[in-house]
Design an enzyme around this catalytic site. Structure first.
Site, mmCIF file in Angstrom:
data_model
loop_
_atom_site.group_PDB
_atom_site.id
_atom_site.type_symbol
_atom_site.label_atom_id
_atom_site.label_comp_id
_atom_site.label_asym_id
_atom_site.label_seq_id
_atom_site.Cartn_x
_atom_site.Cartn_y
_atom_site.Cartn_z
ATOM 1 N N CYS A 83 0.807 -1.017 -0.191
ATOM 2 C CA CYS A 83 -0.059 0.208 0.156
ATOM 3 C C CYS A 83 0.995 1.278 0.023
ATOM 4 O O CYS A 83 1.483 1.543 -0.984
ATOM 5 C CB CYS A 83 -1.109 -0.082 1.135
ATOM 6 S SG CYS A 83 -2.355 0.875 0.699
ATOM 7 N N HIS A 95 -3.321 -5.044 1.768
ATOM 8 C CA HIS A 95 -2.700 -5.378 3.055
ATOM 9 C C HIS A 95 -2.464 -6.503 3.549
ATOM 10 O O HIS A 95 -3.491 -7.220 4.251
ATOM 11 C CB HIS A 95 -3.651 -4.383 4.245
ATOM 12 C CG HIS A 95 -3.257 -3.036 3.995
ATOM 13 N ND1 HIS A 95 -2.395 -2.555 4.740
ATOM 14 C CD2 HIS A 95 -4.097 -2.113 3.474
ATOM 15 C CE1 HIS A 95 -2.589 -1.061 4.655
ATOM 16 N NE2 HIS A 95 -3.541 -0.962 3.765
ATOM 17 N N GLU A 97 -0.873 -8.119 5.565
ATOM 18 C CA GLU A 97 -0.956 -8.053 6.942
ATOM 19 C C GLU A 97 -2.129 -8.345 7.932
ATOM 20 O O GLU A 97 -2.276 -8.805 8.819
ATOM 21 C CB GLU A 97 0.008 -7.160 7.839
ATOM 22 C CG GLU A 97 -0.732 -6.032 7.845
ATOM 23 C CD GLU A 97 -0.680 -4.993 6.556
ATOM 24 O OE1 GLU A 97 -0.458 -5.489 5.516
ATOM 25 O OE2 GLU A 97 -0.961 -3.703 6.616
HETATM 26 N N1 GLN Z 1 -3.540 6.343 0.805
HETATM 27 C C1 GLN Z 1 -2.313 6.083 1.733
HETATM 28 C C2 GLN Z 1 -1.236 6.760 0.982
HETATM 29 O O1 GLN Z 1 -1.158 7.361 0.015
HETATM 30 C C3 GLN Z 1 -1.991 4.539 1.558
HETATM 31 C C4 GLN Z 1 -2.832 3.982 2.563
HETATM 32 C C5 GLN Z 1 -2.339 2.581 3.301
HETATM 33 O O2 GLN Z 1 -1.301 2.556 3.244
HETATM 34 N N2 GLN Z 1 -3.260 2.040 3.579
HETATM 35 O O3 GLN Z 1 -0.109 6.957 1.580
#
Ligand code: GLN
Length: 190
Positions: A77, A171, A173
């Protein structure tokens, strides 16, 4: 084998719990010395703009880039946003480790968070499906030839690797299925 987890911001603790379940040694990384004790590094989810600032503050930006030339990285992410070549947001300083573009928050806002089955193109430990959780995740585009799309959701790449590096817009995790970690461990052993 020791897997480092960048622990300057975001949900790094859940990655440690997942690696513990697989009996993989792990280490929180907050400086270059800790980084250089690791065989691989996970960049967790969190906030890529904040992590960008903190990578600079802790003098880790260049160290992580150098580490990635020889070692495996897994960005999840926000971690994937940092690893990408471009996220079209001046607040994010991209590490340019994996040749994809990322578009922040493209799967929706926090309130739009969801979990659903994604399709795995490689047979990851006997399964072709993985139940993935998306929380303000990025969309991946311009996936270059150096990369393979390992997982997709409704035709969109959501798990991509190049030779040494892996990036997910979801994610791993969160949830019980550890097959994405097993895949990363396999990459480290390749
Ligand atoms: N939207 C977040 C970003 O741009 C990432 C979100 C996340 O890691 N769950 O950093």
């Amino acid at each position: 084998m020791k897997v480092g987890i960048l622990a300057i911001q975001g949900d790094f603790e859940l990655h440690k719990i997942a690696l513990d379940k697989l009996s993989v040694d792990s280490l929180y990384v907050r400086n270059e010395k800790e980084l250089n004790n690791c065989d691989a590094l996970i960049l967790p989810g969190g906030e890529s703009t904040a992590m960008s600032l903190l990578l600079n503050k802790y003098n880790l930006f260049n160290s992580v880039k150098k580490f990635a030339q020889k070692k495996n990285l897994f960005g999840t992410c926000a971690g994937a946003i940092l690893m990408s070549s471009n996220s079209r947001d001046s607040r994010v300083k991209n590490l340019k480790i994996i040749d994809i573009q990322t578009c922040r928050n493209a799967w929706g806002a926090q309130i739009d968070s969801f979990s659903d089955n994604i399709e795995l193109n490689e047979n990851l430990f006997f399964t072709k499906k993985y139940y993935a959780t998306f929380i303000r995740g990025p969309k991946f585009s311009n996936v270059k030839k150096t990369c393979n799309i390992i997982g997709s959701y409704h035709g969109n790449p959501v798990l991509v690797r190049n030779e040494k590096h892996l990036a997910s817009s979801f994610h791993p995790e969160i949830g019980e299925d550890l097959c994405i970690y097993k895949y990363f461990i396999k990459m480290i052993n390749e």
